[in-house]
Design a protein around this motif. Structure first.
Motif, mmCIF file in Angstrom:
data_model
loop_
_atom_site.group_PDB
_atom_site.id
_atom_site.type_symbol
_atom_site.label_atom_id
_atom_site.label_comp_id
_atom_site.label_asym_id
_atom_site.label_seq_id
_atom_site.Cartn_x
_atom_site.Cartn_y
_atom_site.Cartn_z
ATOM 1 N N ALA A 78 8.427 7.390 16.417
ATOM 2 C CA ALA A 78 9.878 7.505 16.297
ATOM 3 C C ALA A 78 10.531 8.111 17.533
ATOM 4 C CB ALA A 78 10.228 8.348 15.074
ATOM 5 N N PHE A 79 9.742 8.852 18.308
ATOM 6 C CA PHE A 79 10.302 9.514 19.497
ATOM 7 C C PHE A 79 9.828 8.856 20.788
ATOM 8 C CE2 PHE A 79 9.812 12.676 16.082
ATOM 9 C CZ PHE A 79 11.147 13.002 15.898
ATOM 10 N N GLY A 80 9.176 7.694 20.678
ATOM 11 C CA GLY A 80 8.668 7.003 21.867
ATOM 12 C C GLY A 80 7.189 6.701 21.716
ATOM 13 N N ALA A 81 6.392 7.206 22.629
ATOM 14 C CA ALA A 81 4.946 6.973 22.589
ATOM 15 C C ALA A 81 4.342 7.584 21.325
ATOM 16 C CB ALA A 81 4.290 7.587 23.826
ATOM 17 N N PRO A 82 3.263 7.016 20.808
ATOM 18 C CA PRO A 82 2.627 7.575 19.612
ATOM 19 C C PRO A 82 2.230 9.034 19.809
ATOM 20 C CG PRO A 82 1.708 5.421 20.138
ATOM 21 C CD PRO A 82 2.566 5.813 21.303
ATOM 22 N N VAL A 83 2.543 9.857 18.811
ATOM 23 C CA VAL A 83 2.214 11.278 18.889
ATOM 24 C C VAL A 83 1.898 11.763 17.477
ATOM 25 C CG1 VAL A 83 4.649 11.992 18.690
ATOM 26 C CG2 VAL A 83 3.002 13.527 19.764
ATOM 27 N N PRO A 84 0.884 12.625 17.299
ATOM 28 C CA PRO A 84 0.525 13.065 15.949
ATOM 29 C C PRO A 84 1.502 14.117 15.406
ATOM 30 C CG PRO A 84 -0.902 14.121 17.559
ATOM 31 C CD PRO A 84 -0.059 13.125 18.312
ATOM 32 N N LEU A 85 1.742 14.028 14.098
ATOM 33 C CA LEU A 85 2.478 15.072 13.383
ATOM 34 C C LEU A 85 1.430 16.043 12.848
ATOM 35 C CD1 LEU A 85 5.191 16.108 12.181
ATOM 36 C CD2 LEU A 85 4.733 14.660 10.197
ATOM 37 N N THR A 86 1.425 17.276 13.358
ATOM 38 C CA THR A 86 0.336 18.218 13.048
ATOM 39 C C THR A 86 0.811 19.533 12.443
ATOM 40 O OG1 THR A 86 0.391 19.132 15.292
ATOM 41 C CG2 THR A 86 -1.107 17.282 14.904
ATOM 42 N N GLY A 87 2.112 19.671 12.210
ATOM 43 C CA GLY A 87 2.611 20.920 11.645
ATOM 44 C C GLY A 87 3.735 20.680 10.666
ATOM 45 N N LEU A 88 3.648 21.288 9.476
ATOM 46 C CA LEU A 88 4.673 21.179 8.435
ATOM 47 C C LEU A 88 4.870 22.551 7.808
ATOM 48 C CD1 LEU A 88 3.257 18.072 6.500
ATOM 49 C CD2 LEU A 88 5.059 18.029 8.250
ATOM 50 N N LEU A 89 6.127 22.982 7.665
ATOM 51 C CA LEU A 89 6.371 24.269 7.013
ATOM 52 C C LEU A 89 7.832 24.355 6.584
ATOM 53 C CD1 LEU A 89 4.838 26.813 6.209
ATOM 54 C CD2 LEU A 89 5.468 27.840 8.397
ATOM 55 N N VAL A 90 8.059 24.888 5.392
ATOM 56 C CA VAL A 90 9.422 25.085 4.920
ATOM 57 C C VAL A 90 10.124 26.113 5.810
ATOM 58 C CG1 VAL A 90 8.825 26.908 3.270
ATOM 59 C CG2 VAL A 90 10.771 25.393 2.816
ATOM 60 N N ASP A 91 11.459 26.002 5.907
ATOM 61 C CA ASP A 91 12.207 26.700 6.959
ATOM 62 C C ASP A 91 12.031 28.216 6.985
ATOM 63 O OD1 ASP A 91 13.663 27.020 4.605
ATOM 64 O OD2 ASP A 91 15.511 26.137 5.390
ATOM 65 N N GLN A 92 12.212 28.888 5.848
ATOM 66 C CA GLN A 92 12.174 30.355 5.879
ATOM 67 C C GLN A 92 10.778 30.895 6.168
ATOM 68 O OE1 GLN A 92 14.966 31.813 6.142
ATOM 69 N NE2 GLN A 92 15.976 29.855 5.742
ATOM 70 N N GLN A 93 9.768 30.212 5.696
ATOM 71 C CA GLN A 93 8.409 30.630 6.007
ATOM 72 C C GLN A 93 8.083 30.368 7.475
ATOM 73 O OE1 GLN A 93 9.492 29.880 3.115
ATOM 74 N NE2 GLN A 93 8.062 30.251 1.439
ATOM 75 N N ALA A 94 8.666 29.317 8.052
ATOM 76 C CA ALA A 94 8.496 29.070 9.488
ATOM 77 C C ALA A 94 9.105 30.215 10.293
ATOM 78 C CB ALA A 94 9.138 27.735 9.873
ATOM 79 N N ALA A 95 10.266 30.693 9.854
ATOM 80 C CA ALA A 95 10.887 31.833 10.531
ATOM 81 C C ALA A 95 10.054 33.098 10.353
ATOM 82 C CB ALA A 95 12.307 32.046 9.996
ATOM 83 N N LEU A 96 9.493 33.295 9.166
ATOM 84 C CA LEU A 96 8.627 34.458 8.921
ATOM 85 C C LEU A 96 7.441 34.441 9.879
ATOM 86 C CD1 LEU A 96 8.265 36.822 6.753
ATOM 87 C CD2 LEU A 96 6.613 35.291 5.670
ATOM 88 N N LEU A 97 6.859 33.263 10.065
ATOM 89 C CA LEU A 97 5.721 33.130 10.979
ATOM 90 C C LEU A 97 6.152 33.410 12.420
ATOM 91 C CD1 LEU A 97 2.714 32.232 11.240
ATOM 92 C CD2 LEU A 97 3.581 29.923 11.630
ATOM 93 N N ALA A 98 7.274 32.811 12.835
ATOM 94 C CA ALA A 98 7.726 32.989 14.213
ATOM 95 C C ALA A 98 8.139 34.425 14.506
ATOM 96 C CB ALA A 98 8.893 32.043 14.510
ATOM 97 N N GLN A 99 8.597 35.140 13.485
ATOM 98 C CA GLN A 99 8.934 36.560 13.650
ATOM 99 C C GLN A 99 7.687 37.438 13.653
ATOM 100 O OE1 GLN A 99 11.653 37.945 14.570
ATOM 101 N NE2 GLN A 99 13.393 37.596 13.218
ATOM 102 N N ASN A 100 6.508 36.792 13.553
ATOM 103 C CA ASN A 100 5.224 37.496 13.605
ATOM 104 C C ASN A 100 5.066 38.481 12.444
ATOM 105 O OD1 ASN A 100 2.705 37.729 14.748
ATOM 106 N ND2 ASN A 100 3.292 39.294 16.212
ATOM 107 N N VAL A 101 5.671 38.135 11.294
ATOM 108 C CA VAL A 101 5.482 38.954 10.095
ATOM 109 C C VAL A 101 4.306 38.343 9.341
ATOM 110 C CG1 VAL A 101 6.559 39.894 8.016
ATOM 111 C CG2 VAL A 101 7.945 39.484 10.056
ATOM 112 N N THR A 102 3.107 38.672 9.795
ATOM 113 C CA THR A 102 1.894 38.055 9.263
ATOM 114 C C THR A 102 1.030 39.038 8.482
ATOM 115 O OG1 THR A 102 0.742 38.484 11.354
ATOM 116 C CG2 THR A 102 1.818 36.340 11.112
ATOM 117 N N GLU A 103 1.429 40.307 8.447
ATOM 118 C CA GLU A 103 0.671 41.319 7.714
ATOM 119 C C GLU A 103 1.507 41.840 6.550
ATOM 120 O OE1 GLU A 103 -2.466 42.072 8.293
ATOM 121 O OE2 GLU A 103 -2.496 40.634 9.957
#
Length: 484
Positions: free
Chosen positions: A213-238
């Motif tokens: 869909a974005f041009g050359a073939p590329v794998p989709l390798t990550g899926l996450l609901v929005d707020q949990q994605a933010a929790l991960l990016a904020q490094n709140v893992t403990e």
């Protein structure tokens, strides 16, 4: 080979896409707006084709901006938004019913005797905010054809042909057994959805399929609901850390570790993410109207937009006695009273735009304090700080008000678009299983830290006024509050 990934955050009011390089950071970005339609009867809908086109437009913009290929794609989604669609053609059969939509409230009322059972199985209280009531509402009133799923499954199918959802998004449906992290036959039966074909529940990181869909073939390798994605990016893992995202709504999540924590405070227990077959859990609390409440003030002409909050609010020293409960789409956690509507009290002839803005900031901040207090009660210890992100963190007035009422430091993320960054992190993990969470999550210091400028007595007094008004609203309604 490129090590950059395309991270796409498909949200309520738009889609943000970033091209993220592990060495150079964000090297490309794109944005495409989405326009939800707010209608009678608490309806909120979006054309699914607009969701898909926004993903494609934002992604292509980001790739053009970066001017280099990517090795993988990650996708974050808005969670509880659902639609029916044809799995053979991929064509939508209904509009997307957005997470804010409340038309499934009568269906929830009819299932009220099963509220406790559903909460025990899924971690979620019976409320039209979640996906299953909307799915059942679509089946009973719109169509019995095709499949009915959260919006991520449709987008993934259009991009790759796969029929999947990640464990955290599945956990937002009220159809997932929280302990087994698998679809619950009993929950499906209660909602009348036991004959449905449902997507496979997969880890947040791992190959799902390939997209062109974005041009050359590329794998989709990550899926996450929005707020949990933010929790991960904020490094709140403990366990014990907390973050709050200020977007269309406000969402406070705190990590609880490898076991789900059933809550008595009104927060919901849900999957944070599943990686390598191992599940992490979190507690989640919501404020339904935040940026949408600012838009409401904008539509009334009080401000011209979110950028006006600080200059207009700073023109007065306080709210002038005005108390604003911005429950314009109901009260979420910890009250779970979707039937309640907002109030604006204490108005006088001297009330001006600045007082309304300050009252709105206090109303938003006070609701987040309620969520933080509930999280601390469930964790058995107080929070020590709050990490925050989202568009409204640009308002110094709102962030200072939050620190004042919370009586804790508020750390504003220096990394914009943290939800997309979380999607990028799981895409990198899915591309290279040898990476650890620490390797994949961006490391950033806060751009600002707001310390409380008032004492606990004044904070308690201001919170007391807000709580008294909420109590009045709850007492006016014929239904008793679920959470005292």
């Amino acid at each position: 080979m490129s090590s950059a990934v395309l991270a796409v955050d498909q949200g309520t009011s738009g889609t943000k896409a970033l091209v993220i390089c592990p060495e150079r950071g964000v090297i490309g970005s794109g944005f495409a707006p989405v326009a939800p339609r707010y209608g009678p009867g608490d309806s909120v809908e979006t054309d699914p084709r607009e969701l898909l086109s926004s993903v494609l437009d934002a992604g292509r913009q980001a790739l053009a901006d970066a001017a280099e290929p990517v090795a993988a794609v990650g996708l974050a989604n808005q969670g509880e938004t659902v639609l029916a669609w044809n799995p053979d053609t991929g064509e939508p059969l209904t509009d997307a019913v957005v997470w804010q939509d409340r038309r499934a409230a009568p269906l929830c009322a009819a299932l009220a005797e099963h509220d406790e059972e559903l909460t025990r199985i899924t971690g979620l209280p019976l409320d039209p905010y979640f996906a299953a009531p909307k799915m059942a509402w679509i089946r009973r009133g719109l169509t019995t054809d095709g499949v009915v799923t959260t919006s991520d499954s449709w987008l993934i199918h259009r991009l790759t042909g796969a029929f999947v959802t990640d464990a955290a998004t599945a956990g937002r449906t009220q159809l997932l057994d929280l302990d087994e992290v698998a679809w619950s036959p009993r929950a499906l039966e209660l909602f009348g959805l036991d004959g449905e074909r449902l997507p496979e529940v997969v880890d947040a990181a791992g190959p799902v399929g390939t997209t062109t869909a974005f041009g050359a073939p590329v794998p989709l390798t990550g899926l996450l609901v929005d707020q949990q994605a933010a929790l991960l990016a904020q490094n709140v893992t403990e366990p014990g850390g907390a973050k709050c995202t200020y977007g269309t709504g406000a969402f406070l999540l705190t990590q609880t570790g490898a076991s789900p924590r059933r809550t008595g405070s009104g927060l919901v227990s849900c999957v944070a993410w599943r990686l390598g077959g191992e599940t992490s859990y979190c507690l989640d609390g919501q404020v339904y109207t935040v940026a949408s409440a600012v838009r409401w003030l904008t539509d009334l002409g009080v401000v011209s937009g979110a950028a006006d909050l600080d200059p207009v609010g700073s023109a007065v020293p306080d709210s002038g006695g005005v108390v604003f409960v911005p429950a314009l789409a109901g009260l979420a956690a910890p009250w779970w009273r979707g039937d309640v509507r907002g109030s604006l009290t204490g108005l006088g002839l001297g009330t001006g735009p600045g007082h309304l803005v300050r009252a709105l900031c206090e109303g938003i901040a006070a609701q987040v304090v309620e969520l933080a207090s509930a999280a601390a009660a469930d964790l058995g210890r107080p929070l020590t700080r709050l990490r925050v992100d989202g568009g409204l963190t640009r308002s110094a007035l709102l962030m200072q008000t939050q620190a004042d009422l919370l009586q804790l430091p508020v750390e504003v993320s220096a990394l914009p678009d943290v939800t997309a960054l979380g999607a990028g992190a799981v895409a990198r993990l899915g591309l290279d299983p040898a990476l650890t969470l620490a390797d994949a999550v961006p490391d950033g210091r806060p751009s600002a830290v707001y310390e409380p400028r008032i004492g606990p007595d004044e904070a308690a007094e201001r919170l007391g006024r807000f709580r008294a008004e909420v109590t009045t609203l709850l007492e006016r309604s014929p239904d008793a509050p679920r959470v005292p």
